[in-house]
Design a protein around this motif. Sequence first.
Motif, PDB file in Angstrom:
ATOM      1  N   GLU A 218       3.741  -7.277   0.077  1.00  0.00           N
ATOM      2  CA  GLU A 218       2.517  -6.490   0.249  1.00  0.00           C
ATOM      3  C   GLU A 218       2.318  -6.133   1.716  1.00  0.00           C
ATOM      4  O   GLU A 218       2.008  -4.981   2.051  1.00  0.00           O
ATOM      5  CB  GLU A 218       1.311  -7.289  -0.265  1.00  0.00           C
ATOM      6  CG  GLU A 218       0.006  -6.502  -0.166  1.00  0.00           C
ATOM      7  CD  GLU A 218      -1.217  -7.387  -0.295  1.00  0.00           C
ATOM      8  OE1 GLU A 218      -1.126  -8.438  -0.963  1.00  0.00           O
ATOM      9  OE2 GLU A 218      -2.251  -7.035   0.287  1.00  0.00           O
ATOM     10  N   ALA A 221       4.667  -3.479   2.671  1.00  0.00           N
ATOM     11  CA  ALA A 221       4.285  -2.192   2.054  1.00  0.00           C
ATOM     12  C   ALA A 221       3.127  -1.562   2.808  1.00  0.00           C
ATOM     13  O   ALA A 221       3.130  -0.355   3.086  1.00  0.00           O
ATOM     14  CB  ALA A 221       3.925  -2.411   0.587  1.00  0.00           C
ATOM     15  N   GLN A 222       2.136  -2.371   3.158  1.00  0.00           N
ATOM     16  CA  GLN A 222       0.966  -1.848   3.886  1.00  0.00           C
ATOM     17  C   GLN A 222       1.400  -1.274   5.239  1.00  0.00           C
ATOM     18  O   GLN A 222       0.810  -0.308   5.728  1.00  0.00           O
ATOM     19  CB  GLN A 222      -0.077  -2.966   4.138  1.00  0.00           C
ATOM     20  CG  GLN A 222      -0.636  -3.630   2.879  1.00  0.00           C
ATOM     21  CD  GLN A 222      -1.602  -2.742   2.095  1.00  0.00           C
ATOM     22  OE1 GLN A 222      -1.736  -1.553   2.356  1.00  0.00           O
ATOM     23  NE2 GLN A 222      -2.276  -3.342   1.107  1.00  0.00           N
ATOM     24  N   ASN A 229       7.228  -0.641  -0.726  1.00  0.00           N
ATOM     25  CA  ASN A 229       6.400   0.288  -1.502  1.00  0.00           C
ATOM     26  C   ASN A 229       7.030   0.613  -2.848  1.00  0.00           C
ATOM     27  O   ASN A 229       6.345   0.700  -3.860  1.00  0.00           O
ATOM     28  CB  ASN A 229       6.152   1.573  -0.699  1.00  0.00           C
ATOM     29  CG  ASN A 229       4.942   1.420   0.216  1.00  0.00           C
ATOM     30  OD1 ASN A 229       3.809   1.414  -0.251  1.00  0.00           O
ATOM     31  ND2 ASN A 229       5.190   1.272   1.510  1.00  0.00           N
ATOM     32  N   GLU A 230       8.349   0.764  -2.835  1.00  0.00           N
ATOM     33  CA  GLU A 230       9.038   1.079  -4.086  1.00  0.00           C
ATOM     34  C   GLU A 230       8.926  -0.092  -5.074  1.00  0.00           C
ATOM     35  O   GLU A 230       8.725   0.109  -6.276  1.00  0.00           O
ATOM     36  CB  GLU A 230      10.504   1.375  -3.778  1.00  0.00           C
ATOM     37  CG  GLU A 230      11.282   1.946  -4.946  1.00  0.00           C
ATOM     38  CD  GLU A 230      12.736   2.182  -4.553  1.00  0.00           C
ATOM     39  OE1 GLU A 230      12.977   2.919  -3.576  1.00  0.00           O
ATOM     40  OE2 GLU A 230      13.622   1.601  -5.217  1.00  0.00           O
ATOM     41  N   ARG A 233       5.522   0.043  -6.527  1.00  0.00           N
ATOM     42  CA  ARG A 233       5.396   1.183  -7.446  1.00  0.00           C
ATOM     43  C   ARG A 233       6.012   0.852  -8.801  1.00  0.00           C
ATOM     44  O   ARG A 233       5.420   1.105  -9.851  1.00  0.00           O
ATOM     45  CB  ARG A 233       6.094   2.407  -6.863  1.00  0.00           C
ATOM     46  CG  ARG A 233       5.162   3.394  -6.165  1.00  0.00           C
ATOM     47  CD  ARG A 233       5.777   4.778  -6.059  1.00  0.00           C
ATOM     48  NE  ARG A 233       7.140   4.777  -5.551  1.00  0.00           N
ATOM     49  CZ  ARG A 233       7.473   4.773  -4.242  1.00  0.00           C
ATOM     50  NH1 ARG A 233       6.529   4.761  -3.315  1.00  0.00           N
ATOM     51  NH2 ARG A 233       8.739   4.771  -3.876  1.00  0.00           N
ATOM     52  N   SER A 264      -3.453  -7.335  -4.229  1.00  0.00           N
ATOM     53  CA  SER A 264      -2.769  -6.227  -3.566  1.00  0.00           C
ATOM     54  C   SER A 264      -3.487  -4.897  -3.765  1.00  0.00           C
ATOM     55  O   SER A 264      -3.075  -3.879  -3.192  1.00  0.00           O
ATOM     56  CB  SER A 264      -1.331  -6.127  -4.076  1.00  0.00           C
ATOM     57  OG  SER A 264      -0.673  -7.358  -3.901  1.00  0.00           O
ATOM     58  N   LEU A 267      -2.246  -0.806  -4.065  1.00  0.00           N
ATOM     59  CA  LEU A 267      -0.780  -0.874  -4.039  1.00  0.00           C
ATOM     60  C   LEU A 267      -0.251  -1.185  -5.437  1.00  0.00           C
ATOM     61  O   LEU A 267       0.778  -0.660  -5.859  1.00  0.00           O
ATOM     62  CB  LEU A 267      -0.396  -2.001  -3.069  1.00  0.00           C
ATOM     63  CG  LEU A 267       0.858  -1.890  -2.235  1.00  0.00           C
ATOM     64  CD1 LEU A 267       1.007  -0.561  -1.547  1.00  0.00           C
ATOM     65  CD2 LEU A 267       0.845  -3.018  -1.189  1.00  0.00           C
TER      66      LEU A 267
END
Lengths: 315, 315
Positions: A218, A221-222, A229-230, A233, A264, A267
Motif C-alpha cells: 500500500e 502504491a501510494q 498499484n497493479e 488493482r 487501504s 486503492l
Amino acid sequence: MTGPLVGIDLGGTSIRAAVATGASGHGATVHRDTPAADGPEAVLDACAEAAREAGGGTPLVGAAIGIPGPLDAATGVVNATPHLRGWEGVNARAMLSERLDCPVAIQNDASLAGYAEWSRGVGRGSSTFVFITVSTGIGGALVMDGALQHGATGTAGEVGHVPAATGGARCGQGHPGCLEGIASGTAMARRAQEAIRAGVATSLSSVPADAIDAVEIERAAQAGDALANEIFRDAGRALGRALGGLINLLNPEIISIGGGLINSGDLLFTPLHAGVREIAFAAPLATCRITKVELGTDAGLVGAVAWAVKEFGQV
Amino acid sequence: MTGPLVGIDLGGTSIRAAVATGASGHGATVHRDTPAADGPEAVLDACAEAAREAGGGTPLVGAAIGIPGPLDAATGVVNATPHLRGWEGVNARAMLSERLDCPVAIQNDASLAGYAEWSRGVGRGSSTFVFITVSTGIGGALVMDGALQHGATGTAGEVGHVPAATGGARCGQGHPGCLEGIASGTAMARRAQEAIRAGVATSLSSVPADAIDAVEIERAAQAGDALANEIFRDAGRALGRALGGLINLLNPEIISIGGGLINSGDLLFTPLHAGVREIAFAAPLATCRITKVELGTDAGLVGAVAWAVKEFGQV
C-alpha cells in the motif's frame, strides 16, 4: 440467566474472552497468548483459563468459541486450521466443555465475526447479509432468511474460496485460481516477491522479501509504484467480481467488508466497485449496499459472546 | 381446496399448463405456442387460456407461473427476459391475475424447476440443495435451511452468473468471464464458430455456422475432433470449478445438474468432476452428492404446480 455466558475468540497468536452483559454487551476482555506450538490441549487449557477469568470464577452456564478454520459445528470437530498446527480431527467442543464443565458451542471465527456484524453491527435489521474479511486469508459468513448459514455439515460461508481465474496462483488450501490466491494479503505479498525475483523494477525491491506485506505494498502504491498499484488493482477487481457473483447468487441487502485490507481505502475499493459492476446484474446491484464493517477487530469476540447468548441464554 | 390450482411454465417457444391433483401430482398438460413476437399482453392471454383449459373451466383458486428471466416475486415485476422481448418492467403477476380473476404467484422458471427437483425430485428430504441447469443459458436455484432462497428482491439463485475467468468471453448479460459465457451451449457454439473463423482445423467446419450447437459439438467430440473435445473440457471444468466454489460457500447436501448439456455424459462430467476437485474443500466435498436431475424437462411445470399449491393451497 443463572450464571455467566462467555465468548472466546481463538486466534493464531492471541486468545480473548469476555462475559455477556445485558442484552448485547460484554465485560472487560481477558487476553492470553496462544501457545500454538504446544498443540490443541495446551491452547484449550489457555482458552479455558481465559474464559474462567472472564466469568469471574463463577461456574459458567455456557461458552462459545471461534476457531480459525473450517469445522463441523454439529459434531464439534475441527477440519483444519491453517494458522494452528495439529488441530485436524480434534473435537475442540468436547475438550473445552470438559475443561469448563459447561456446554460449549464452536464456530468458525469468520462465521462468528459475520454473525456479530449482522446482529450487532452494520447488518442490523437485514435478513440477507454477506460478510467478507480480507487480511492474510479471506473468510466470511452468510446470513440468509435471517439465519447464519451453516450448510449440511457446518462449513458454509467460505466466500474466499470461489473461482476468480481459470487457474494460476493457489490459495492457502492449494486451490488454483481461487479468490484467496489472488486477493488476500498473503497472495499480494507473494506476487510482489515473485515480480521482484523476476526482475520487475519496483520500489518494493528495497524492502526485505519477508517484510513485504499488504501495508508495504500500500505504501509503495501510494508513492506511485507501478507494480504495487497493479497488485491492488488486480486484487480489488477480483474481490469485486467475486462479490458481483454473490450479488447474482444470493441477492443480499448488505455486503460488509472487513479485515486489514480495507484500511487501504480507494486503492482497494475503486477497482473493487468496478469489478462488482463487471459481473452483477443491475437489479440486485441497485438494492445491495456494499459497506465496511462496523465492529472491526472486536467482531470475533462480540460474535462469540452473542453466540453463547443465542445458544445457551434463557429466552 | 375449493377449486383448481394451476401451474404455468412460460418458455420462449411454448407454454405449458397443468392443474394440481392430489398431494403432489398434476393433470394432463395443456400446450400453447408462445406468441413471443406479439409482446407480453398476447403472451399472457395465451397463458391465461392454457391455465383456464387446464383448470377445466372452473374458476381458479390460484395460479403460479414460471417466467424465463430475473424478476421480483414480491412485486410481480419482470426485470428482463433474454428470450422474450419487451417484458422489462412488466407486472406479469398483476396482468395474469386480472386475466384469471384469481391470485397469481410469479417466479423465475429456473427457481421453479429447482423447487420441483428439491420438493418432488432428486432433492427430496435434503435441506441444503443447489440446482443448476445448463442449456443455451445457465440458470439455477438455491435451497438453504429447507427453503427456496429469493434474496432481498427475489433474484437470488443465478448460479450461472459467477466469475469463471478473469475476463474474456461474455455471458448473455454482457458480463466478461462469467460462467455462462464459457459453459453454456450458446457459449460453446460461439467458441466453435470463432475457432473456425480463425482457421482452426475441425470437423465442425462442415456444419453451417448457424447450425453449430452443443449437440453438433458433442457429435464431433465423440468422433475425436480435437477442438470439440477441448470445448467440452473447458466448459466442464469451468462448471465444475463454479460448483466447487458453491460447495465451499454453501456446503450443500446435493447439487443437481439439469439441462440439455447433461446428455453429453462423460464428455461433460469427467472434466466437471475434476474441476470440482480443483476448488472444493475436502470435507464439504465428501458429504456433497453431485447428481443429474430426476424430473428433466417436466421440472418447470411440476415446480409451477407445486408452487401454486404451496402459495394458495389449503393446509
